[in-house]
Write an enzyme that holds these catalytic residues in place. Structure first.
Site, mmCIF file in Angstrom:
data_model
loop_
_atom_site.group_PDB
_atom_site.id
_atom_site.type_symbol
_atom_site.label_atom_id
_atom_site.label_comp_id
_atom_site.label_asym_id
_atom_site.label_seq_id
_atom_site.Cartn_x
_atom_site.Cartn_y
_atom_site.Cartn_z
ATOM 1 N N SER A 144 0.827 -1.406 0.046
ATOM 2 C CA SER A 144 0.120 -0.037 0.044
ATOM 3 C C SER A 144 0.815 1.054 -0.186
ATOM 4 O O SER A 144 1.862 1.307 0.593
ATOM 5 C CB SER A 144 -0.885 0.228 1.409
ATOM 6 N N TYR A 157 -2.238 1.047 10.514
ATOM 7 C CA TYR A 157 -1.926 0.386 9.262
ATOM 8 C C TYR A 157 -0.466 0.932 8.423
ATOM 9 O O TYR A 157 -0.126 -0.063 7.924
ATOM 10 C CB TYR A 157 -3.049 0.996 8.191
#
Length: 257
Positions: A144, A157
């Site tokens: 990501s 995250y």
């Protein structure tokens, strides 16, 4: 192949691809796309009913197996049911919450680490012998932009995806001399169930994330995976970051009125 298109069963086989988190979003799109390129695909995820729906789009080239990457026994059983692996797509992962560090939910952080980091580790370890034995194996991990660029509200995250990035890079270093290529693809904003899950099922807030801009869709990343997977054996695409045109960094997005 375009989104929603099914695979062609007459395409010659390229070998076996294993895709985790394949019941929706990027994982589902990737499984169908790889089947269309000629791979026999093993799809793993917790939601077996959703997996069966995706397998139906793979035109006889897909096989669904239950998989929870956060459960070591589930990973072991999944790997034991597969006797060949040429491409491993580590896609299973999720984000939970947007709280600042001062208000961090440790249980959410633990769950993200367990799935994104240790889950990727477990699956990769389990399939490395088959990937090496294939003579031209590939590990393609879906990371990501959050693993490259920290942002407010994303600490848990960010931490998990930075760990995935480090692990993937170390794996690339450790496999030098082995017939295995390693790549990490880092998407930006992709409109899937990801944001809905991150925001606890709040559909209105999830929709607002993409308001006024055109995000990526799962098929966009699936096509990147397919391109990486089909490069000649001597070519290793180490990393790739894929953003929508409207997104220039993790939190900088152009939005139309």
């Amino acid at each position: 192949m375009t989104q929603g298109e099914t695979a062609n069963p007459t395409t010659p086989s390229r070998g076996c691809a294993v895709v985790t988190g394949a019941s929706s979003g990027i994982g589902a799109a990737t499984a169908v796309h790889l089947a269309g390129l000629g791979y026999d695909v093993v799809l793993g995820a917790r939601r077996k009913d959703r997996l069966d729906e995706v397998v139906a789009r793979c035109a006889g080239r897909g096989r669904a197996l239950p998989l929870d990457v956060a459960d070591p026994d589930s990973v072991a059983a999944f790997a034991a049911a597969v006797d060949r692996c040429d491409v491993l797509v580590n896609n299973a992962g999720f984000a939970r919450g947007t709280e600042p560090v001062a208000e961090a939910d440790e249980a959410a952080w633990t769950a993200m680490y367990e799935t994104n980091v240790l889950g990727t580790l477990r699956v990769t370890k389990a399939f490395l012998p088959l990937l090496i034995a294939s003579g031209d194996g590939q590990v393609i991990t879906i990371g990501s932009v959050a693993g490259r660029e920290p942002y407010e509200g994303g600490a848990g995250y960010n931490a998990a995806k930075h760990a995935v990035t480090a692990m993937t890079r170390v794996l690339r270093l450790e496999l030098r001399g082995q017939p295995v290529r390693v790549c990490q693809i880092d998407p930006g904003m992709v409109e899937t169930e990801f944001t809905l899950n991150r925001l606890g099922g709040d559909a209105e807030s999830a929709s607002a994330v993409y308001a006024g801009m055109t995000p990526l869709v799962g098929q966009d990343i699936a096509e990147c995976v397919g391109w990486v997977a089909t490069r000649p054996p001597h070519v290793n695409i180490d990393s790739m970051m894929v953003l929508a045109r409207d997104q220039t960094s993790a939190r900088v997005v152009f939005r139309r009125d």
